[in-house]
Write a protein that holds these residues in place. Structure first.
Motif, PDB file in Angstrom:
ATOM      1  N   GLY A 103       0.791  -1.225   0.000  1.00 26.79           N
ATOM      2  CA  GLY A 103       0.000   0.000   0.000  1.00 26.79           C
ATOM      3  C   GLY A 103       0.818   1.266   0.000  1.00 26.79           C
ATOM      4  N   TYR A 104       2.137   1.153  -0.241  1.00 26.77           N
ATOM      5  CA  TYR A 104       2.999   2.333  -0.219  1.00 26.77           C
ATOM      6  C   TYR A 104       2.583   3.396  -1.234  1.00 26.77           C
ATOM      7  N   PRO A 105       2.301   3.064  -2.506  1.00 27.56           N
ATOM      8  CA  PRO A 105       1.902   4.118  -3.463  1.00 27.56           C
ATOM      9  C   PRO A 105       0.640   4.862  -3.031  1.00 27.56           C
ATOM     10  N   GLU A 106      -0.353   4.124  -2.517  1.00 29.79           N
ATOM     11  CA  GLU A 106      -1.587   4.781  -2.075  1.00 29.79           C
ATOM     12  C   GLU A 106      -1.333   5.703  -0.886  1.00 29.79           C
ATOM     13  N   HIS A 107      -0.432   5.288   0.000  1.00 26.86           N
ATOM     14  CA  HIS A 107      -0.124   6.115   1.174  1.00 26.86           C
ATOM     15  C   HIS A 107       0.541   7.430   0.751  1.00 26.86           C
ATOM     16  N   ILE A 108       1.465   7.347  -0.199  1.00 24.02           N
ATOM     17  CA  ILE A 108       2.131   8.557  -0.700  1.00 24.02           C
ATOM     18  C   ILE A 108       1.120   9.472  -1.384  1.00 24.02           C
ATOM     19  N   GLU A 109       0.216   8.890  -2.169  1.00 25.90           N
ATOM     20  CA  GLU A 109      -0.779   9.703  -2.875  1.00 25.90           C
ATOM     21  C   GLU A 109      -1.661  10.467  -1.889  1.00 25.90           C
ATOM     22  N   LYS A 110      -2.131   9.792  -0.846  1.00 29.25           N
ATOM     23  CA  LYS A 110      -3.004  10.447   0.130  1.00 29.25           C
ATOM     24  C   LYS A 110      -2.262  11.552   0.875  1.00 29.25           C
ATOM     25  N   MET A 111      -1.004  11.296   1.231  1.00 28.67           N
ATOM     26  CA  MET A 111      -0.218  12.316   1.912  1.00 28.67           C
ATOM     27  C   MET A 111       0.021  13.514   1.019  1.00 28.67           C
ATOM     28  N   ALA A 112       0.269  13.263  -0.272  1.00 23.78           N
ATOM     29  CA  ALA A 112       0.502  14.365  -1.214  1.00 23.78           C
ATOM     30  C   ALA A 112      -0.744  15.239  -1.337  1.00 23.78           C
ATOM     31  N   GLN A 113      -1.916  14.616  -1.412  1.00 28.02           N
ATOM     32  CA  GLN A 113      -3.144  15.392  -1.534  1.00 28.02           C
ATOM     33  C   GLN A 113      -3.417  16.225  -0.286  1.00 28.02           C
ATOM     34  N   SER A 114      -3.104  15.668   0.894  1.00 26.21           N
ATOM     35  CA  SER A 114      -3.348  16.407   2.131  1.00 26.21           C
ATOM     36  C   SER A 114      -2.298  17.488   2.370  1.00 26.21           C
ATOM     37  N   THR A 115      -1.104  17.329   1.790  1.00 23.12           N
ATOM     38  CA  THR A 115      -0.021  18.296   1.989  1.00 23.12           C
ATOM     39  C   THR A 115      -0.112  19.461   1.019  1.00 23.12           C
ATOM     40  N   LEU A 116      -0.612  19.198  -0.186  1.00 24.04           N
ATOM     41  CA  LEU A 116      -0.665  20.240  -1.217  1.00 24.04           C
ATOM     42  C   LEU A 116      -1.571  21.386  -0.781  1.00 24.04           C
ATOM     43  N   GLN A 117      -1.048  22.601  -0.858  1.00 26.20           N
ATOM     44  CA  GLN A 117      -1.780  23.800  -0.462  1.00 26.20           C
ATOM     45  C   GLN A 117      -2.255  24.556  -1.704  1.00 26.20           C
ATOM     46  N   PRO A 118      -3.279  25.393  -1.568  1.00 25.52           N
ATOM     47  CA  PRO A 118      -3.742  26.187  -2.705  1.00 25.52           C
ATOM     48  C   PRO A 118      -2.619  27.064  -3.266  1.00 25.52           C
ATOM     49  N   GLY A 119      -2.435  27.017  -4.577  1.00 20.93           N
ATOM     50  CA  GLY A 119      -1.407  27.819  -5.223  1.00 20.93           C
ATOM     51  C   GLY A 119      -0.031  27.196  -5.213  1.00 20.93           C
ATOM     52  N   MET A 120       0.126  26.035  -4.631  1.00 24.14           N
ATOM     53  CA  MET A 120       1.441  25.380  -4.560  1.00 24.14           C
ATOM     54  C   MET A 120       1.689  24.595  -5.844  1.00 24.14           C
ATOM     55  N   GLY A 121       2.889  24.723  -6.400  1.00 22.47           N
ATOM     56  CA  GLY A 121       3.264  23.969  -7.584  1.00 22.47           C
ATOM     57  C   GLY A 121       3.642  22.549  -7.218  1.00 22.47           C
ATOM     58  N   LEU A 122       3.287  21.594  -8.075  1.00 20.84           N
ATOM     59  CA  LEU A 122       3.497  20.176  -7.791  1.00 20.84           C
ATOM     60  C   LEU A 122       4.456  19.568  -8.809  1.00 20.84           C
ATOM     61  N   VAL A 123       5.549  19.003  -8.312  1.00 23.00           N
ATOM     62  CA  VAL A 123       6.531  18.288  -9.123  1.00 23.00           C
ATOM     63  C   VAL A 123       6.616  16.868  -8.568  1.00 23.00           C
ATOM     64  N   VAL A 124       6.569  15.869  -9.443  1.00 20.15           N
ATOM     65  CA  VAL A 124       6.475  14.480  -8.998  1.00 20.15           C
ATOM     66  C   VAL A 124       7.576  13.641  -9.635  1.00 20.15           C
ATOM     67  N   VAL A 125       8.194  12.813  -8.825  1.00 20.20           N
ATOM     68  CA  VAL A 125       9.145  11.814  -9.299  1.00 20.20           C
ATOM     69  C   VAL A 125       8.593  10.443  -8.906  1.00 20.20           C
ATOM     70  N   GLY A 126       8.420   9.586  -9.892  1.00 22.09           N
ATOM     71  CA  GLY A 126       7.800   8.285  -9.672  1.00 22.09           C
ATOM     72  C   GLY A 126       6.583   8.154 -10.566  1.00 22.09           C
ATOM     73  N   ALA A 127       6.673   7.324 -11.605  1.00 20.29           N
ATOM     74  CA  ALA A 127       5.624   7.262 -12.629  1.00 20.29           C
ATOM     75  C   ALA A 127       4.285   6.814 -12.048  1.00 20.29           C
TER      76      ALA A 127
END
Length: 269
Positions: free
Chosen positions: A85-109
């Motif tokens: 469940g590691y990919p799902e855990h990272i995805e949920k954390m990313a969504q909760s961490t991302l703030q309005p107006g913040m740019g998102l750069v991702v490594v990991g297809a």
């Protein structure tokens, strides 16, 4: 009606083939995790040297000024599956961490695909290399992207990545600018052979690169260790399944032998 023994033998062969694949994936992941752990030590030493030099230069040049704005978030996620469940855990954390107006750069297809599917706008993405030796080159490219995008998304640059131990929990750290408490704060001007502005610019870029490389290597180790654990669970499940299929084979073989004996006995009457 029970399965024929020949059909069950085919299932046993299939389980053995799957077991070989799972064992190979576990061995490869374990090797990558060990390589990444060793590389992180070298990166940490390099980052410490750059941070120390940067702290002296900043202390001698100007007081610390905290940048304003949401800034950028670098998410170092999963490149592939087969890691629980590691990919799902990272995805949920990313969504909760991302703030309005913040740019998102991702490594990991895999993580990039999941975030895109969730409707998030990814500025730039690349895959996490299969072998840790390729990470420095990716870290250099990613650093260039972060520097370029920072002009459009002012503020601090943060990173979200997993931790190799403790359940592979995701953590958020600040990549840039360095924390004001890091390093030394001596007001004695250092001895320099370059113009102060050029030296400071170069050190800032090197510090960002070192931190990016470190979180990427950390992410690579975390994904590898998560895959090792997932493959270990798969091996345990395969052993249990094989035992069940072996028992079914013995039962089917006994039933077949009993049927053959009854038919032979009946044909002699």
């Amino acid at each position: 009606m029970s399965q024929r023994p020949e059909e069950i033998q085919h299932r046993l062969r299939s389980l053995d083939e799957i077991g070989d694949v799972v064992g190979a994936l576990r061995a490869i992941a374990s090797s990558h995790a060990s390589s990444a752990e060793t590389a992180m030590q070298a990166i940490a030493a390099y980052a410490g040297t750059v941070t120390h030099a940067l702290a002296i230069s900043i202390a001698a040049a100007a007081p610390h000024v905290e940048p304003e704005g949401p800034g950028l978030l670098l998410v170092v996620g999963a490149a592939q599956g087969f890691c629980g469940g590691y990919p799902e855990h990272i995805e949920k954390m990313a969504q909760s961490t991302l703030q309005p107006g913040m740019g998102l750069v991702v490594v990991g297809a895999r993580t990039a695909d999941m975030l895109n599917a969730a409707g998030l706008s990814v500025l730039w993405s690349d895959d996490l290399p299969g072998h840790p030796a390729a990470i420095p080159a990716l870290a250099s490219r990613t650093t260039d992207v972060l520097v370029e995008q920072s002009a459009h998304f002012p503020g601090p640059i943060r990173a979200l990545t997993g931790t190799p131990h403790g359940g592979h929990a995701a953590v958020v750290s600040r990549l840039f600018p360095p924390e004001p408490t890091e390093g030394v704060t001596s007001q004695v001007p250092p001895l320099m052979t370059l113009p102060a502005a050029d030296l400071l610019t170069g050190l800032l870029q090197e510090a960002l690169f070192a931190r990016v490389a470190h979180v990427m290597m950390q992410g690579a180790e975390t994904e590898a260790r998560a895959r090792v654990e997932a493959m270990a669970r798969a091996q345990n499940n395969l052993r249990t399944r094989r035992t069940e299929v072996e028992q079914a084979y013995q039962q089917a073989r006994q039933e077949q032998m009993t049927t053959e004996m009854i038919e032979l006995s009946a044909s002699r009457q």
